[in-house]
Design an enzyme around this catalytic site. Structure first.
Site, mmCIF file in Angstrom:
data_model
loop_
_atom_site.group_PDB
_atom_site.id
_atom_site.type_symbol
_atom_site.label_atom_id
_atom_site.label_comp_id
_atom_site.label_asym_id
_atom_site.label_seq_id
_atom_site.Cartn_x
_atom_site.Cartn_y
_atom_site.Cartn_z
ATOM 1 N N GLU A 158 0.822 -1.217 0.000
ATOM 2 C CA GLU A 158 0.000 0.000 0.000
ATOM 3 C C GLU A 158 0.856 1.266 0.000
ATOM 4 O O GLU A 158 0.398 2.336 0.409
ATOM 5 C CB GLU A 158 -0.963 -0.001 1.199
ATOM 6 C CG GLU A 158 -1.933 -1.160 1.259
ATOM 7 C CD GLU A 158 -2.967 -1.201 0.109
ATOM 8 O OE1 GLU A 158 -2.963 -0.289 -0.737
ATOM 9 O OE2 GLU A 158 -3.742 -2.177 0.074
ATOM 10 N N HIS A 195 -2.520 1.646 8.321
ATOM 11 C CA HIS A 195 -3.680 0.972 7.743
ATOM 12 C C HIS A 195 -3.889 -0.339 8.484
ATOM 13 O O HIS A 195 -2.920 -1.054 8.746
ATOM 14 C CB HIS A 195 -3.428 0.698 6.252
ATOM 15 C CG HIS A 195 -4.362 -0.312 5.651
ATOM 16 N ND1 HIS A 195 -5.736 -0.125 5.612
ATOM 17 C CD2 HIS A 195 -4.141 -1.521 5.076
ATOM 18 C CE1 HIS A 195 -6.289 -1.176 5.026
ATOM 19 N NE2 HIS A 195 -5.357 -2.047 4.702
ATOM 20 N N HIS A 255 -7.180 -3.603 9.496
ATOM 21 C CA HIS A 255 -8.480 -4.191 9.182
ATOM 22 C C HIS A 255 -9.349 -4.226 10.446
ATOM 23 O O HIS A 255 -9.775 -5.296 10.886
ATOM 24 C CB HIS A 255 -8.272 -5.592 8.587
ATOM 25 C CG HIS A 255 -7.470 -5.595 7.311
ATOM 26 N ND1 HIS A 255 -6.950 -6.740 6.752
ATOM 27 C CD2 HIS A 255 -7.111 -4.575 6.486
ATOM 28 C CE1 HIS A 255 -6.306 -6.420 5.626
ATOM 29 N NE2 HIS A 255 -6.373 -5.115 5.452
ATOM 30 N N GLU A 270 -16.548 10.455 23.604
ATOM 31 C CA GLU A 270 -15.205 10.906 23.223
ATOM 32 C C GLU A 270 -15.023 11.197 21.736
ATOM 33 O O GLU A 270 -14.121 11.939 21.351
ATOM 34 C CB GLU A 270 -14.204 9.780 23.530
ATOM 35 C CG GLU A 270 -13.949 9.565 24.978
ATOM 36 C CD GLU A 270 -12.798 10.419 25.439
ATOM 37 O OE1 GLU A 270 -11.647 10.014 25.214
ATOM 38 O OE2 GLU A 270 -13.071 11.492 26.003
ATOM 39 N N HIS A 297 -13.013 -3.463 3.754
ATOM 40 C CA HIS A 297 -11.570 -3.712 3.774
ATOM 41 C C HIS A 297 -10.930 -3.235 5.080
ATOM 42 O O HIS A 297 -10.344 -4.032 5.802
ATOM 43 C CB HIS A 297 -10.902 -3.037 2.555
ATOM 44 C CG HIS A 297 -9.431 -3.273 2.469
ATOM 45 N ND1 HIS A 297 -8.753 -3.397 1.297
ATOM 46 C CD2 HIS A 297 -8.486 -3.412 3.436
ATOM 47 C CE1 HIS A 297 -7.473 -3.619 1.521
ATOM 48 N NE2 HIS A 297 -7.288 -3.625 2.826
HETATM 49 O O1 2HA Z 1 -1.065 -6.018 2.654
HETATM 50 O O2 2HA Z 1 -3.737 -4.768 4.238
HETATM 51 O O3 2HA Z 1 -4.436 -3.643 1.983
HETATM 52 C C1 2HA Z 1 -2.093 -6.096 3.421
HETATM 53 C C2 2HA Z 1 -3.147 -5.120 3.255
HETATM 54 C C3 2HA Z 1 -3.469 -4.605 1.933
HETATM 55 ZN ZN ZN Z 2 -5.608 -3.947 3.917
#
Ligand code: 2HA
Ligand code: ZN
Length: 272
Positions: A117, A140, A142, A170, A211
């Site tokens: 990413e 980033h 999940h 909050e 995602h």
């Molecule tokens: O590589 O989260 O979006 C892992 C990820 C891609």
């Molecule tokens: Zn991801």
């Protein structure tokens, strides 16, 4: 003799943060990535910055970041493994003069590459640095309940933000600008990078439906804190829905009172 980079505060933060994220269940398998902008002074304490181990090409132009240093998680690497083998799962890179390569200065010892990413990370760094000179980190992951909510909730930025603000007192204090939302897109591409960075002009949190989430901040506590606050609100939303749905909530006037009390300005037009 320079100092051991494993002991550098920035390496330690990457190791501890990836371990925390793994244990929270937000970075299964190779899910998630972090990039952390470093100064040349910080890096020079641990590395000879004239020694480039490898040149790694990129699919986009990052010349606005040329000469900048980052510690990043590796492509395909598991957050679970960073603590035990930081030299394989992390890398210290510098953006080359042409903006089309990064120079590996340490890590990724099995021949690995920086996070898949990287376009979204670098383009977001470029935008956040324009707004906040202190900006340093893009994260980033999940986050489970945020992802779940993107299946059941209206995906407009206003509606999604309002629900998050209502779920925990909050929230409006932590992210008064709200959350940005992309349409579903293929990850790892230039296109999702451009779209994420465009949202980062206005938001420090950007959701990729079905995602995960991107966060930006000046340090690890800020960016982690942003994501965990949004994720906590999404978790409460999950529980509220499971308990039969909302019967009462924080009113718009109460949200305004909160914002005033904490000296923050809620996203224009998101409150009645
Ligand atoms: O590589 O989260 O979006 C892992 C990820 C891609
Ligand atoms: Zn991801």
């Amino acid at each position: 003799m320079s100092k051991n980079i494993i002991e550098a505060p920035f390496t330690q933060e990457m190791m501890k943060t990836t371990a925390n994220l793994y244990r929270l269940g937000w970075d299964e398998r190779n899910g998630g990535n972090i990039s952390y902008l470093l100064t040349e002074e910080e890096v020079s304490e641990y590395l000879d910055t004239s020694k480039v181990i490898r040149e790694i090409p990129m699919i986009f132009d990052a010349s606005e970041l040329k000469g900048r240093y980052f510690i990043v998680t590796g492509s395909g690497k598991y957050f679970k493994n960073v603590m035990d083998e930081p030299e394989v799962n992390l890398g210290v890179i510098r953006v080359a003069e042409d903006g089309r390569h990064v120079e590996l200065l340490w890590g990724l010892e099995d021949g690995g590459r920086p996070t898949s990413e990287l376009p979204a990370h670098f383009m977001s760094h470029i935008e956040r640095l324009k707004i906040d000179p202190e900006h340093r980190i893009i994260m980033h992951n999940h986050a489970t309940n945020i992802i779940a909510m993107t299946f059941t909730h209206d995906l407009s930025e206003k509606a999604f933000t309002r629900t998050l603000w209502q779920m925990c007192t909050e929230c409006i204090v932590v992210f008064p600008e709200g959350v940005g939302m992309l349409p579903w897109m293929v990850p790892g591409t230039d296109e999702i990078g451009t779209a994420t960075a465009a949202k980062m002009k206005e938001y420090r949190l950007v959701i990729w439906p079905h995602h995960g989430i991107f966060g930006a901040g000046k340090d690890m506590d800020e960016v982690f804190g942003l994501i965990e606050t949004a994720e906590k609100a999404a978790e409460v939303y999950t529980l509220v829905q499971a308990q039969g749905g909302i019967k009462q909530t924080i009113t718009d006037q109460e949200l305004r009172d909160l914002a005033a009390a904490f000296g923050v300005t809620p996203h224009e037009g998101f409150l009645a």
